[in-house]
Scaffold this motif. Structure first.
Motif, PDB file in Angstrom:
ATOM      1  N   PRO A   9       0.835  -1.196   0.000  1.00  0.00           N
ATOM      2  CA  PRO A   9       0.000   0.000   0.000  1.00  0.00           C
ATOM      3  C   PRO A   9       0.875   1.254   0.000  1.00  0.00           C
ATOM      4  O   PRO A   9       1.846   1.327   0.745  1.00  0.00           O
ATOM      5  CB  PRO A   9      -0.786  -0.112   1.321  1.00  0.00           C
ATOM      6  CG  PRO A   9      -0.056  -1.104   2.151  1.00  0.00           C
ATOM      7  CD  PRO A   9       0.618  -2.034   1.191  1.00  0.00           C
ATOM      8  N   THR A  31      -9.363  -2.864  -7.288  1.00  0.00           N
ATOM      9  CA  THR A  31     -10.357  -3.440  -6.370  1.00  0.00           C
ATOM     10  C   THR A  31     -10.606  -2.487  -5.200  1.00  0.00           C
ATOM     11  O   THR A  31     -11.728  -2.400  -4.706  1.00  0.00           O
ATOM     12  CB  THR A  31      -9.914  -4.833  -5.852  1.00  0.00           C
ATOM     13  OG1 THR A  31      -8.524  -4.820  -5.608  1.00  0.00           O
ATOM     14  CG2 THR A  31     -10.256  -5.912  -6.841  1.00  0.00           C
ATOM     15  N   ARG A  36     -14.404   0.815  -2.469  1.00  0.00           N
ATOM     16  CA  ARG A  36     -14.791   2.116  -1.871  1.00  0.00           C
ATOM     17  C   ARG A  36     -16.086   2.623  -2.500  1.00  0.00           C
ATOM     18  O   ARG A  36     -16.933   3.189  -1.816  1.00  0.00           O
ATOM     19  CB  ARG A  36     -13.665   3.143  -2.020  1.00  0.00           C
ATOM     20  CG  ARG A  36     -12.595   3.020  -0.929  1.00  0.00           C
ATOM     21  CD  ARG A  36     -11.569   4.133  -1.000  1.00  0.00           C
ATOM     22  NE  ARG A  36     -10.699   3.990  -2.153  1.00  0.00           N
ATOM     23  CZ  ARG A  36      -9.616   3.202  -2.172  1.00  0.00           C
ATOM     24  NH1 ARG A  36      -9.269   2.500  -1.102  1.00  0.00           N
ATOM     25  NH2 ARG A  36      -8.869   3.114  -3.254  1.00  0.00           N
ATOM     26  N   GLY A  57      -7.803  -4.661   7.098  1.00  0.00           N
ATOM     27  CA  GLY A  57      -7.777  -6.101   6.794  1.00  0.00           C
ATOM     28  C   GLY A  57      -8.075  -6.357   5.324  1.00  0.00           C
ATOM     29  O   GLY A  57      -8.228  -5.411   4.541  1.00  0.00           O
ATOM     30  N   VAL A  59     -10.601  -8.022   2.470  1.00  0.00           N
ATOM     31  CA  VAL A  59     -11.960  -8.452   2.164  1.00  0.00           C
ATOM     32  C   VAL A  59     -11.864  -9.903   1.665  1.00  0.00           C
ATOM     33  O   VAL A  59     -10.859 -10.276   1.039  1.00  0.00           O
ATOM     34  CB  VAL A  59     -12.534  -7.485   1.088  1.00  0.00           C
ATOM     35  CG1 VAL A  59     -13.878  -7.940   0.576  1.00  0.00           C
ATOM     36  CG2 VAL A  59     -12.610  -6.061   1.650  1.00  0.00           C
ATOM     37  N   GLY A  85      -4.116  -3.707  -7.159  1.00  0.00           N
ATOM     38  CA  GLY A  85      -4.675  -4.126  -5.862  1.00  0.00           C
ATOM     39  C   GLY A  85      -5.295  -5.524  -5.921  1.00  0.00           C
ATOM     40  O   GLY A  85      -5.896  -5.980  -4.958  1.00  0.00           O
ATOM     41  N   GLN A  92      -6.390 -15.624  -4.689  1.00  0.00           N
ATOM     42  CA  GLN A  92      -6.907 -14.711  -5.719  1.00  0.00           C
ATOM     43  C   GLN A  92      -6.111 -14.873  -7.016  1.00  0.00           C
ATOM     44  O   GLN A  92      -6.670 -14.835  -8.109  1.00  0.00           O
ATOM     45  CB  GLN A  92      -6.840 -13.259  -5.242  1.00  0.00           C
ATOM     46  CG  GLN A  92      -7.792 -12.953  -4.086  1.00  0.00           C
ATOM     47  CD  GLN A  92      -7.669 -11.523  -3.580  1.00  0.00           C
ATOM     48  OE1 GLN A  92      -7.156 -10.640  -4.268  1.00  0.00           O
ATOM     49  NE2 GLN A  92      -8.144 -11.288  -2.369  1.00  0.00           N
ATOM     50  N   ARG A 139      -8.880   9.151   3.495  1.00  0.00           N
ATOM     51  CA  ARG A 139      -9.339   7.759   3.481  1.00  0.00           C
ATOM     52  C   ARG A 139      -9.358   7.214   4.893  1.00  0.00           C
ATOM     53  O   ARG A 139      -8.411   7.421   5.658  1.00  0.00           O
ATOM     54  CB  ARG A 139      -8.367   6.927   2.627  1.00  0.00           C
ATOM     55  CG  ARG A 139      -8.881   6.689   1.224  1.00  0.00           C
ATOM     56  CD  ARG A 139      -7.849   5.997   0.388  1.00  0.00           C
ATOM     57  NE  ARG A 139      -7.485   4.662   0.878  1.00  0.00           N
ATOM     58  CZ  ARG A 139      -6.745   3.817   0.186  1.00  0.00           C
ATOM     59  NH1 ARG A 139      -6.298   4.151  -1.013  1.00  0.00           N
ATOM     60  NH2 ARG A 139      -6.445   2.639   0.681  1.00  0.00           N
ATOM     61  N   ARG A 150      -2.469  -2.784   7.277  1.00  0.00           N
ATOM     62  CA  ARG A 150      -2.428  -3.025   5.830  1.00  0.00           C
ATOM     63  C   ARG A 150      -1.057  -3.566   5.420  1.00  0.00           C
ATOM     64  O   ARG A 150      -0.955  -4.453   4.570  1.00  0.00           O
ATOM     65  CB  ARG A 150      -2.734  -1.729   5.074  1.00  0.00           C
ATOM     66  CG  ARG A 150      -4.224  -1.435   5.021  1.00  0.00           C
ATOM     67  CD  ARG A 150      -4.514   0.027   4.824  1.00  0.00           C
ATOM     68  NE  ARG A 150      -4.100   0.557   3.553  1.00  0.00           N
ATOM     69  CZ  ARG A 150      -3.896   1.855   3.322  1.00  0.00           C
ATOM     70  NH1 ARG A 150      -4.067   2.735   4.283  1.00  0.00           N
ATOM     71  NH2 ARG A 150      -3.539   2.257   2.131  1.00  0.00           N
TER      72      ARG A 150
HETATM   73  P1  ADP Z   1      -3.798   0.300  -0.778  1.00  0.00           P
HETATM   74  O1  ADP Z   1      -3.102  -0.362  -1.924  1.00  0.00           O
HETATM   75  O2  ADP Z   1      -3.393   1.722  -0.632  1.00  0.00           O
HETATM   76  O3  ADP Z   1      -3.739  -0.450   0.509  1.00  0.00           O
HETATM   77  P2  ADP Z   1      -6.415  -0.184  -1.988  1.00  0.00           P
HETATM   78  O4  ADP Z   1      -7.170   1.005  -2.415  1.00  0.00           O
HETATM   79  O5  ADP Z   1      -5.864  -1.080  -3.041  1.00  0.00           O
HETATM   80  O6  ADP Z   1      -5.331   0.382  -1.020  1.00  0.00           O
HETATM   81  O7  ADP Z   1      -7.318  -1.095  -1.031  1.00  0.00           O
HETATM   82  C1  ADP Z   1      -7.956  -0.597   0.117  1.00  0.00           C
HETATM   83  C2  ADP Z   1      -8.549  -1.735   0.946  1.00  0.00           C
HETATM   84  O8  ADP Z   1      -9.518  -2.451   0.152  1.00  0.00           O
HETATM   85  C3  ADP Z   1      -7.554  -2.807   1.380  1.00  0.00           C
HETATM   86  O9  ADP Z   1      -6.858  -2.454   2.564  1.00  0.00           O
HETATM   87  C4  ADP Z   1      -8.502  -4.013   1.576  1.00  0.00           C
HETATM   88  O10 ADP Z   1      -9.223  -3.919   2.778  1.00  0.00           O
HETATM   89  C5  ADP Z   1      -9.487  -3.857   0.451  1.00  0.00           C
HETATM   90  N1  ADP Z   1      -9.045  -4.572  -0.771  1.00  0.00           N
HETATM   91  C6  ADP Z   1      -8.686  -4.015  -1.958  1.00  0.00           C
HETATM   92  N2  ADP Z   1      -8.349  -4.958  -2.848  1.00  0.00           N
HETATM   93  C7  ADP Z   1      -8.481  -6.150  -2.215  1.00  0.00           C
HETATM   94  C8  ADP Z   1      -8.263  -7.500  -2.583  1.00  0.00           C
HETATM   95  N3  ADP Z   1      -7.830  -7.837  -3.807  1.00  0.00           N
HETATM   96  N4  ADP Z   1      -8.500  -8.476  -1.660  1.00  0.00           N
HETATM   97  C9  ADP Z   1      -8.933  -8.181  -0.433  1.00  0.00           C
HETATM   98  N5  ADP Z   1      -9.157  -6.918  -0.010  1.00  0.00           N
HETATM   99  C10 ADP Z   1      -8.939  -5.910  -0.882  1.00  0.00           C
END
Ligand code: ADP
Length: 206
Positions: A9, A31, A36, A57, A59, A85, A92, A139, A150
């Motif tokens: 992140p 994602t 969001r 955490g 998802v 992401g 996955q 955020r 994260r």
């Molecule tokens: P960053 O890369 O800055 O952590 P993202 O915008 O990619 O933020 O993701 C924000 C949040 O969305 C993650 O911390 C997680 O909770 C959820 N998320 C995003 N993509 C996934 C994924 N592929 N699997 C599980 N959770 C996800």
């Protein structure tokens, strides 16, 4: 071109994805952005994901795999896409491989932006301050505690995704500590190398 951008992140995946989207005219599929949007719209997925995301955490795999499977079926993703992401766990990555396999598709490149943890924390703090200065909302997960979570999720669950792709010889590491333009240039070089390697394989070379 079908591309995956990996990295912790705050590594700059979003910034680089946007540039690649403009250059190659293929959509950036984030994602995080999709989740969001689901939270904002109050959809059933959003309602379930909100608390997990706010705490830093991950998802559940089925949820994000479902979102991506539907999204890559949309017309604008037919000629390619940039995944930002996703995949975030080996499960996955495996699901993505079977989705693409069923469509007789493959990834053209997987690029990992490498940035050390201390620099990431500083970037996230800066991003929160810039949002405040612009009058935008920060955020919910851009606070030190959720950020630490994260990063932990990243090291425990996402770092193995790099090994998954490295084993398939598909991974290219790029120094994400360099200035933004230099990172973009390094990504371009990595994409060309992949393209040349694929062409030489097709031609029967090494
Ligand atoms: P960053 O890369 O800055 O952590 P993202 O915008 O990619 O933020 O993701 C924000 C949040 O969305 C993650 O911390 C997680 O909770 C959820 N998320 C995003 N993509 C996934 C994924 N592929 N699997 C599980 N959770 C996800």
């Amino acid at each position: 071109m079908r591309l995956v951008l990996l990295g912790p992140p705050g590594a700059g995946k979003g910034t680089q994805s946007t540039r690649l989207q403009d250059k190659y005219k293929i959509p950036q599929l984030s994602t995080g952005d999709m989740l969001r949007a689901a939270v904002k719209a109050g959809t059933p997925i959003g309602l379930k994901a909100k608390a997990i995301m706010d705490a830093g955490g991950l998802v559940p795999d089925e949820t994000v795999v479902g979102i991506i499977a539907e999204r890559i079926d949309e017309p604008d993703a037919k000629t390619g896409f940039i995944l930002d992401g996703f995949p975030r766990t080996v499960k996955q990555a495996e699901a993505l491989a079977s989705i693409l396999h069923a469509k007789h598709m493959d990834l053209d490149a997987v690029i990992e932006l490498v940035v050390d943890d201390r620099a990431l924390l500083a970037r996230i703090e800066k991003r929160a301050q810039e949002s405040i200065a612009r009058g935008d909302a920060v955020r919910a997960d851009d606070n030190p505690e959720a950020f630490r979570k994260r990063l932990e999720s990243y090291h425990a669950q996402t770092a193995p995704v790099s090994a998954f792709y490295a084993a398939k010889c598909a991974l290219k590491a790029v120094d994400g500590m360099a200035p933004i333009d230099d990172v973009s240039a390094a990504i371009e070089r990595a994409l060309h190398e992949r393209k040349n390697a694929a062409a030489s394989t097709r031609a029967g070379g090494a």
